[in-house]
Structure formats: structure tokens, C-alpha cells
Design an enzyme around this catalytic site. Structure first.
Site, PDB file in Angstrom:
ATOM      1  N   TYR A 212       0.856  -1.200   0.000  1.00 34.51           N
ATOM      2  CA  TYR A 212       0.000   0.000   0.000  1.00 34.51           C
ATOM      3  C   TYR A 212       0.880   1.234   0.000  1.00 34.51           C
ATOM      4  CZ  TYR A 212      -4.958  -0.847   0.134  1.00 34.51           C
ATOM      5  OH  TYR A 212      -6.242  -1.105  -0.239  1.00 34.51           O
TER       6      TYR A 212
ATOM      7  N   LYS B  83      -1.851  -0.487 -24.965  1.00 36.62           N
ATOM      8  CA  LYS B  83      -2.250  -0.619 -26.382  1.00 36.62           C
ATOM      9  C   LYS B  83      -0.973  -0.623 -27.230  1.00 36.62           C
ATOM     10  CE  LYS B  83      -6.874   1.366 -25.706  1.00 36.62           C
ATOM     11  NZ  LYS B  83      -6.948   2.188 -24.479  1.00 36.62           N
TER      12      LYS B  83
ATOM     13  N   THR C 272      -3.009   5.263 -22.430  1.00 42.38           N
ATOM     14  CA  THR C 272      -2.977   3.971 -21.755  1.00 42.38           C
ATOM     15  C   THR C 272      -1.665   3.289 -22.101  1.00 42.38           C
ATOM     16  OG1 THR C 272      -4.281   3.090 -23.574  1.00 42.38           O
ATOM     17  CG2 THR C 272      -5.442   3.531 -21.540  1.00 42.38           C
TER      18      THR C 272
ATOM     19  N   GLU D 130      -0.477   4.866  -0.724  1.00 39.51           N
ATOM     20  CA  GLU D 130      -1.194   6.104  -1.041  1.00 39.51           C
ATOM     21  C   GLU D 130      -0.255   7.299  -0.928  1.00 39.51           C
ATOM     22  OE1 GLU D 130      -2.873   3.711   0.618  1.00 39.51           O
ATOM     23  OE2 GLU D 130      -5.047   4.033   0.455  1.00 39.51           O
TER      24      GLU D 130
ATOM     25  N   ASP E 204      -5.827  12.953 -25.905  1.00 43.67           N
ATOM     26  CA  ASP E 204      -5.972  11.578 -25.434  1.00 43.67           C
ATOM     27  C   ASP E 204      -5.257  10.677 -26.441  1.00 43.67           C
ATOM     28  OD1 ASP E 204      -6.729   8.992 -24.896  1.00 43.67           O
ATOM     29  OD2 ASP E 204      -8.816   9.475 -24.442  1.00 43.67           O
TER      30      ASP E 204
ATOM     31  N   ARG F 289      -1.651  -3.201 -18.328  1.00 38.72           N
ATOM     32  CA  ARG F 289      -2.893  -2.423 -18.380  1.00 38.72           C
ATOM     33  C   ARG F 289      -2.775  -1.248 -17.422  1.00 38.72           C
ATOM     34  NH1 ARG F 289      -6.035  -5.218 -21.403  1.00 38.72           N
ATOM     35  NH2 ARG F 289      -7.606  -3.594 -21.328  1.00 38.72           N
TER      36      ARG F 289
HETATM   37  N1  DSN Z   1     -11.583  -0.060 -24.995  1.00 40.07           N
HETATM   38  C1  DSN Z   1     -10.730   0.848 -25.718  1.00 40.07           C
HETATM   39  C2  DSN Z   1     -10.717   0.540 -27.167  1.00 40.07           C
HETATM   40  O1  DSN Z   1     -10.948  -0.605 -27.523  1.00 40.07           O
HETATM   41  O2  DSN Z   1     -10.456   1.413 -27.972  1.00 40.07           O
HETATM   42  C3  DSN Z   1     -11.087   2.245 -25.471  1.00 40.07           C
HETATM   43  O3  DSN Z   1     -11.218   2.464 -24.112  1.00 40.07           O
END
Ligand code: DSN
Length: 413
Positions: free
Chosen positions: A51, A226, A223, A53, A197, A232
Site C-alpha cells: 500500500y 495498447k 494507456t 497512497e 488523449d 494495463r
Molecule cells: N476499450 C478501448 C478501445 O478498444 O479502444 C477504449 O477504451
């Protein structure tokens, strides 16, 4: 030891089935990738037990000396990778990252300009079913009807008309390059803040295949799982003047204990993305998407906007088969071992649950080592499967061909 001695055979069997699925079928979901064994090892490391925080040097719990070193390294690496003044690596996801930025920069009820979900935006860009759309006055911009590209003249006009406090650039289902410079010009003209984004294209940016929005933007979110190919999670980059507000909005504003095992794995992924080999990867992802698009067009599919500049294709199925829905195509392709998602096309006459399109991405197959020649094969398999969409015997035969293709490129052999 208080732990069970016997392995969890039931769970191991499920894991084995998922492992086999990933190794033997094609993963064409544009937002997925195969993380490296190092990234997965850190995701499953002892950092999961801690933990912490707060932030490095300012924690609410003891015992964070090494967690601090790990989180500091993750922040330093990502700042160097993107040339950012500040980084927050704690968001559990891209949605959390976006909501934290809104909380940091906006008051409830403020006006924001974001890309319409129907035209490739994201739920957190002001969809009425998402908290972003409930808390803030989002106004949607879209694509041109003529060439299905971002309509920057309309964005400028809308911005002048509504004077947004924030403009959100970026998309989840837009196959073209997004130039941050015109967004900055519009934001400056109307006195708005600018957020990009970059969830989908962060890896392409890190690998030099797409322009870096960081010098143009007040905030960039993305993110890590990807095109970045990490664990993740989410990440926020910002100018130094917004650092304190953003950190406060992430913790304690919207999250509790950070996932330090994921943060450790993010640090590992940022190092991998800084390696020269990642530049080759990013450019091959784009080359593969272009090759796949050309081959699909040759089979009669219409590509939204006429093609792609990035890692994904948005395919309008209606020129191939006017009655074939995205939902049916996704299900038939799943049976054939080809995994992708149905997706609305701009101004889709069908509902988002049915759709007239599919979205196809190349990040995973490129990680596996596939190149342009395999993209031609994949387009052929997709076209044959969709011609035989209601013939299970034919789909099962295609699945055997998919297995054979994948056997030369297993990600986790
Ligand atoms: N779930 C993502 C996507 O597939 O583009 C977006 O959050």
C-alpha cells in the site's frame, strides 16, 4: 506457510485455455497487444503487496522506499520518452486518467469540445452515458462528410461559438494521423486548454511514427497497454504548472492505493519503448495496417476515410455485403479464430450494438513478427470467412488455416 499447497487446477485450466487462444488465433483488436515477459513478470511481482497512497517521498504508509524508487523511475523514464515536464503514472486506466484531468482543470458544468463517440471519440470524451457527459457540458465535433477526416474548420468555428474551457483531441476509432498543431492554434485563439488523449497511438508516438503532442498540449493522457505494449493502465503527462492539480485529482481526488505492481511494469515498458527496436516496431505497425487495408480494399471492403495512417482500419462492410452487420461479422470471425470488434462507422444507420463496421488493428500481429506478406494472407482469411459467415464448417476450416499461420508466430512459445 499459510498458502494452499495444492495448485488451483480449475483456474490453471482456464489460464491454459486463454494462453492457447492467444497463441493460436489472430488478435486484431486495435487496442490490444502482447506485453513482454518482463512486463508480465513485474505485473505479477511482490509490488502487488504494497500500500502506498500518496507519491514518492510523501506516502501515507511506511515501507515505501523501494516503491518510491520504482515509481520515480517510471515517472523519469516516461518524461524522457515523451519530453514531458510532469508525469503521473498512477491512473489505473485511460478512463481514470481522463476523468482526473477533467477534475484537475475544470469545474462541474464547464464547457468542453471533444470528438463525437459516433465519429471515433471515446466514452470519456463526453458521452451522455459517461460521467464526463453528466458532469461537464461537452459539445461534440466530428468528421467531414466528404472524406471522413477531422473537420478542423468546423472545430475552429465551434470553438469560437462556445468558448470551451478545454478542447480534447484524440480518438479510439479514427484511422488517420491527428496533427496537434491546428488544435493548439484553435485553443490559443479561444483561450482554451488543450488535452490530447493518446491512448491508442502512444506507442506510435514513442516510436517516432506519429507526431508528439506533448509540446503542443497542456495535458496528454494515454494507456500503457495498447500500442505502448505495457501493462494495463493509464498515464498523464502535463506541463509543470498543472502538476500539483493533476496529482491531487488522481490521489486523493479519484483513486486510493496505486497499483505499484502495474507501475513497476510501466517502468519496464517505458524502457522497452525507448529502445531503438521499438522505432522499427512502431513503423512496422503502420506499414502492416496500410498493407492490410490495401488487401481488404481489394476484396471489396470500403475503408472509412479511404485508408489508414496509423495502427487501425475502420471497415465499412456494406460494399462487401449490404446485409452483413458488424455484430455478425465479429461473431463469424471469432469462430474462424480471428478476433476483432464490431464498430460503428461515421453516421452508421445501425445501432452501436449491431453496427455496419468492424475495427481492425495491427499492434498484436506486428509484435508477433508478422509483416506485409502475412497481412495479405489475413485479408484473404477475413474475406473468405465473411463470405461464409453462416457456414460453420467453412469457418472451422478457416480456423485451421489461422492456427497454421499463428504457429509460425506464437507470442508466448
Ligand atoms: N476499450 C478501448 C478501445 O478498444 O479502444 C477504449 O477504451
Amino acid at each position: 506457510m499459510a498458502w494452499l499447497d495444492e495448485p488451483d487446477d480449475e483456474m490453471l485450466a482456464i489460464l491454459q485455455r486463454e494462453y492457447d487462444r492467444q497463441n493460436t488465433t489472430l488478435q486484431l483488436i486495435a487496442s490490444e497487444n502482447f506485453a513482454s515477459p518482463a512486463v508480465m513478470a513485474f505485473t505479477g511481482s511482490v509490488f502487488t503487496n504494497k500500500y502506498s497512497e500518496g507519491y514518492p517521498g510523501k506516502r501515507y504508509y511506511g515501507g515505501n522506499r523501494f516503491v518510491d524508487e520504482s515509481e520515480d523511475l517510471a515517472r523519469d523514464r516516461v518524461k524522457v520518452l515523451f519530453g514531458a515536464e510532469h508525469a503521473n503514472v498512477q491512473p489505473h486506466s485511460g478512463a481514470n486518467a481522463n476523468m482526473s484531468v477533467y477534475q484537475a482543470l475544470l469545474d462541474v458544468g464547464d464547457t468542453v469540445l471533444g470528438l463525437s463517440l459516433d465519429h471515433g471519440g471515446h466514452l470519456t470524451h463526453g458521452s451522455p452515458v459517461n460521467a464526463s457527459g453528466k458532469l461537464y457540458e461537452f459539445v461534440a465535433y466530428g468528421l467531414t462528410a466528404s472524406d471522413e477526416r477531422l473537420d478542423m474548420d468546423a472545430v475552429a468555428e465551434q470553438a469560437r461559438a462556445i468558448s470551451p474551457k478545454l478542447i480534447v483531441a484524440g480518438a479510439t476509432a479514427y484511422p488517420r494521423r491527428i496533427d496537434p498543431a491546428p488544435f493548439r492554434e484553435i485553443a490559443d485563439e479561444v483561450g482554451a486548454l488543450l488535452m490530447f488523449d493518446a491512448a491508442h497511438i502512444a506507442g506510435l508516438i514513442a516510436g517516432g511514427a506519429h507526431p508528439n503532442p506533448v509540446p503542443f498540449c497542456d495535458v496528454v493522457t494515454f494507456t500503457t497497454h495498447k500500442t505502448m505494449r505495457g501493462p494495463r493502465g493509464g498515464c498523464i503527462l502535463s506541463r509543470a504548472e498543472y502538476a500539483a492539480a493533476i496529482d491531487k485529482a488522481v490521489f486523493p481526488g479519484s483513486q486510493g492505493g496505486p497499483l505499484e505492481h502495474a507501475i513497476a511494469a510501466k517502468a519496464v515498458a517505458f524502457r522497452e519503448a525507448a529502445d531503438p527496436s521499438f522505432r522499427e516496431y512502431a513503423s512496422q505497425v503502420v506499414a502492416n495496417a496500410a498493407a492490410l487495408g490495401d488487401a481488404l480494399a481489394g476484396h471489396g471492403f470500403r475503408l472509412v476515410s479511404g485508408g489508414t495512417d496509423n495502427h487501425l482500419l475502420l471497415v465499412d462492410l456494406r460494399t462487401f455485403d449490404a446485409d452483413l452487420t458488424g455484430k455478425q461479422a465479429q461473431e463469424s470471425l471469432d469462430r474462424a479464430g480471428i478476433t476483432l470488434n464490431r464498430n460503428s462507422i461515421p453516421d452508421d444507420p445501425r445501432s452501436p450494438f449491431v453496427t455496419s463496421g468492424i475495427r481492425i488493428g495491427t499492434p498484436s500481429v506486428t509484435t508477433q513478427g508478422m509483416k506485409e506478406a502475412q497481412m495479405v494472407t489475413i485479408a484473404d482469411l477475413v474475406a473468405r470467412a465473411l463470405r461464409a459467415f453462416d457456414d460453420d464448417t467453412a469457418l472451422d476450416a478457416i480456423r485451421a488455416e489461422v492456427n497454421s499461420l499463428c504457429s509460425g508466430f506464437t507470442p508466448y512459445s
